[in-house]
Write an enzyme that holds these catalytic residues in place. Structure first.
Site, PDB file in Angstrom:
ATOM      1  N   ALA A 134      -6.669   0.929  48.168  1.00 31.45           N
ATOM      2  CA  ALA A 134      -7.335   1.647  47.077  1.00 31.45           C
ATOM      3  C   ALA A 134      -8.812   1.270  47.000  1.00 31.45           C
ATOM      4  CB  ALA A 134      -6.639   1.347  45.747  1.00 31.45           C
ATOM      5  N   SER A 135      -9.093  -0.024  47.117  1.00 30.12           N
ATOM      6  CA  SER A 135     -10.485  -0.474  47.006  1.00 30.12           C
ATOM      7  C   SER A 135     -11.322  -0.007  48.186  1.00 30.12           C
ATOM      8  CB  SER A 135     -10.542  -1.998  46.881  1.00 30.12           C
ATOM      9  OG  SER A 135     -10.136  -2.640  48.072  1.00 30.12           O
ATOM     10  N   SER A 150     -12.366  -0.250  55.700  1.00 26.37           N
ATOM     11  CA  SER A 150     -11.252  -0.752  56.507  1.00 26.37           C
ATOM     12  C   SER A 150     -10.382   0.422  56.934  1.00 26.37           C
ATOM     13  CB  SER A 150     -10.405  -1.735  55.697  1.00 26.37           C
ATOM     14  OG  SER A 150      -9.180  -2.024  56.346  1.00 26.37           O
ATOM     15  N   ASN A 163     -20.674  -6.245  52.948  1.00 21.86           N
ATOM     16  CA  ASN A 163     -19.492  -6.655  53.709  1.00 21.86           C
ATOM     17  C   ASN A 163     -18.503  -7.502  52.910  1.00 21.86           C
ATOM     18  OD1 ASN A 163     -17.959  -7.698  56.250  1.00 21.86           O
ATOM     19  ND2 ASN A 163     -18.847  -9.553  55.387  1.00 21.86           N
ATOM     20  N   TYR A 184      -5.672  -3.235  48.272  1.00 25.48           N
ATOM     21  CA  TYR A 184      -6.758  -3.288  49.247  1.00 25.48           C
ATOM     22  C   TYR A 184      -7.113  -1.886  49.744  1.00 25.48           C
ATOM     23  CZ  TYR A 184      -9.410  -5.144  53.255  1.00 25.48           C
ATOM     24  OH  TYR A 184     -10.391  -5.459  54.168  1.00 25.48           O
TER      25      TYR A 184
END
Length: 249
Positions: free
Chosen positions: A163-164, A148, A96, A161
């Site tokens: 992309a990750s 996400s 997480n 964010y």
């Protein structure tokens, strides 16, 4: 560590990274309520992690704390190898922990790109890889990553964010194929707008009209999906992305 005893804990030990607050805390607490021995990870937020463990214990659950830096591969391996020596193969891994540094792409610095992409993606390898082999030897287990909605549909101001988190989904799906024959399921949960500190500066009056349910989600609603994926009832669910986003995607 809690003094409370737990039945069948050999099959019910899980680790939740980033358990010091927000979604991570909710996952840790709800998993403990469901009967799991929860190993609560933190890096710098020791007091917040202790608060998570206190809540778990007060609700009759059991667990312990573990500290390591998810971006430090050697630190992760040493601490997680020690954890497996102590407990054996874990039943579940909930990856997480992560970071965000929002900025429009043209204004994004190299440091903001590197920090978010490397932290969020490297942590998948750094945390999951040392724990996967013991699970393979036992031929059972659950691996759950937290992605996400930003990784599913992309969000303005979150190129790094997005992309990750999209990368986490790809890694999750690939690992699910590799571990399916070992009776290990690998799934991702992709939260939408959730009521945590991460959205405290968000323009909710502009965002909520675009969410079919017209509200932000609760951390406990994300945790409920994780609890289900950890369960025996989810044994035939793998390589999936469970969206918890009020219908936005």
């Amino acid at each position: 560590m809690c003094d409370n005893k737990i039945e069948n804990c050999e099959q019910k030990k899980i680790i939740v990274t980033g358990a010091s607050g927000g979604i991570g805390r909710a996952i840790a607490v709800e998993c403990a309520k469901a009967g799991y021995y929860v190993i609560c990870h933190y890096n710098r937020g020791k007091e917040k992690a202790e608060e998570t463990l206190r809540i778990i214990c007060e609700n009759g659950g059991c667990g312990e704390l573990i500290q390591f830096d998810i971006t430090n591969r050697e630190d992760c391996k040493v601490k997680l190898d020690e954890l497996c020596e102590k407990h054996g193969a874990l039943w579940g891994v909930v990856s997480n922990a992560g970071v965000n540094k929002d900025q429009t792409f043209v204004g994004l610095s190299g440091e903001e790109w590197d920090s978010v992409v490397h932290t969020n993606l490297d942590s998948f390898f750094n945390v999951v890889q040392p724990l996967a082999m013991p699970m393979c030897r036992k031929k059972k287990g659950r691996i759950i990553t937290i992605s996400s909605v930003s990784g599913v549909i992309g969000n303005r101001g979150q190129t790094n964010y997005s992309a990750s988190k999209a990368g986490i989904i790809g890694a999750t799906k690939a690992l699910a194929v590799e571990l399916a024959s070992r009776n290990i399921t690998v799934n991702a949960v992709a939260p939408g707008l959730i009521d945590t500190d991460m959205i405290k500066d968000s323009p909710l009056d502009m965002i909520l009209p675009g969410i079919p349910m017209k509200r932000v989600g609760k951390p406990e609603e994300v945790a409920a999906a994780v609890v289900f994926l950890l369960s025996e009832g989810a044994a035939y669910i793998t390589r999936q992305v469970i969206n918890v986003n009020g219908g936005i995607a």
